[in-house]
Design an enzyme around this catalytic site. Structure first.
Site, PDB file in Angstrom:
ATOM      1  CB  SER A  44      -0.955   0.009   1.199  1.00 35.11           C
ATOM      2  OG  SER A  44      -2.048  -0.848   0.959  1.00 35.11           O
ATOM      3  CE  LYS A  47      -4.586   1.871  -0.643  1.00 37.40           C
ATOM      4  NZ  LYS A  47      -4.093   0.589  -0.149  1.00 37.40           N
ATOM      5  CB  SER A  99      -4.256   1.665   3.902  1.00 36.63           C
ATOM      6  OG  SER A  99      -3.461   1.153   2.862  1.00 36.63           O
ATOM      7  CE  LYS A 207      -1.397   4.146   2.578  1.00 34.48           C
ATOM      8  NZ  LYS A 207      -1.274   3.033   3.555  1.00 34.48           N
TER       9      LYS A 207
END
Length: 350
Positions: A44, A47, A99, A207
């Site tokens: 993730s 992202k 997320s 992130k």
């Protein structure tokens, strides 16, 4: 003696088949790392690219009606529903704080005509940023049924994060610890999953990522004493602890040094040359005397106002660190036409 040994051990990163990098965002210089060009699944942390593509290619205040595509999303989610109306900016917060894979799907379909078209934007941006070892296949970072997923390296992801930090709204989103929003269906309260925001006071955001195949992935940024670093770890089970260690070790090791000043910029006998921003970089005391600058002026005539006419090449030990564009500001008085100058002369002597 025992306490001293324990203290020293706390300053040593724990590595388990992990790859990592520490990058100076101002110069994109690699300060520390291991296997920085090793290709891995990035889960993730993908992202980050999804978010910056949306910020650069759409109206963030536009309201979106959640469509059927959301039903295809699985894994971590913000639990939006088909038919619900929600603004793109809210989806971006859900994407980065929680997320949300469902948010990723809706963002991609809104910004582009399809997931495939959005992925093209992601890969085009990767090429633009010189992320040579990166390939995106979706906006979420999940692996498909064959086990294929988004691939990158610590170096490429550090380049991406350094670039994204130039976007003020991106910085605001990733620095947010708690976000509340209301749609026509319900009220949402999202708490940021990035533990470093709470445990390390210099962290300005990042992130997280995880899949069973990629394992733990983490991209963060921190600022201390005007020094901004990005740390990327891939497949590191001790990522939050190690990020803090990497930051502290490198903040302590390097000084922030001004290399070029936009207010005092001068190249030989050229007039009216300028650079748009100051250039600073992190250096050790020993490295400060090893910096050199080569000026390349490539266009000496037939230029337009504010046109790039050359570059300043910053080197450390003769290795190129950064190339800074040089521009020219035309002095209107000195660039009058011959006819205007003759008229001025006549008028002056009347």
């Amino acid at each position: 003696m025992k306490k001293i040994i324990i203290f020293i051990l706390l300053l040593i990163p724990i590595k388990v088949n992990a790859s990592y990098i520490v990058m100076d965002t101002a110069s994109s210089r690699v300060l520390e790392g291991s296997n920085i060009h090793e290709k891995r699944l990035i889960a993730s942390t993908s992202k980050i690219m999804t978010c910056i593509i949306a910020l650069e290619n759409s109206n963030i205040n536009q309201e979106i009606e959640v469509d059927d595509e959301v039903l295809k999303a699985y894994g971590s989610a913000i639990y939006i529903e088909k038919g619900e109306h929600i603004k793109l900016i809210d989806l971006l917060y859900g994407l980065m704080l929680r997320s949300g894979n469902d948010a990723a799907v809706e963002i991609a379909n809104h910004v582009s005509s399809s997931i495939d078209e959005f992925v093209k934007l992601m890969n085009n941006k990767a090429k633009e940023l010189n992320m040579k070892d990166t390939l995106f296949i979706n906006p979420s970072g999940l692996e498909d049924s064959k086990g294929n997923g988004n691939i990158s390296t610590p170096y490429d992801m550090a380049l991406l994060m350094s670039y994204a930090l130039n976007n003020d709204l991106f910085k605001e989103i990733i620095a947010t610890k708690k976000y509340i929003t209301k749609t026509d269906y319900k009220t949402y309260l999202w708490i940021n999953k990035n533990k470093l925001l709470y445990d390390y006071k210099y962290c300005i955001g990042g992130k997280t990522g995880y899949t069973k195949k990629a394992r733990r992935t983490l991209v963060t940024a921190s600022t201390k004493d005007n020094k901004t670093l990005v740390v990327v770890t891939l497949n590191d089970p001790n990522d939050f602890k190690n990020h803090k260690i990497y930051y502290e070790n490198n903040f302590k090791k390097y000084n922030l040094v001004n290399i070029l000043s936009k207010d005092n910029f001068k190249v030989d006998n050229y007039n009216n040359l300028y650079i748009k921003d100051n250039f600073n970089m992190l250096l050790t005391k020993k490295e400060e005397n090893k910096i050199s600058i080569d000026y390349k002026i490539t266009k000496v005539d037939n230029y337009n106002n504010d046109e790039q006419v050359g570059k300043a090449i910053i080197k450390l030990d003769n290795n190129i660190i950064k190339e800074i564009p040089i521009y020219i500001k035309i002095n209107k008085i000195n660039n009058k036409s011959i006819i205007s100058k003759i008229l001025d002369f006549i008028l002056f002597w009347r």
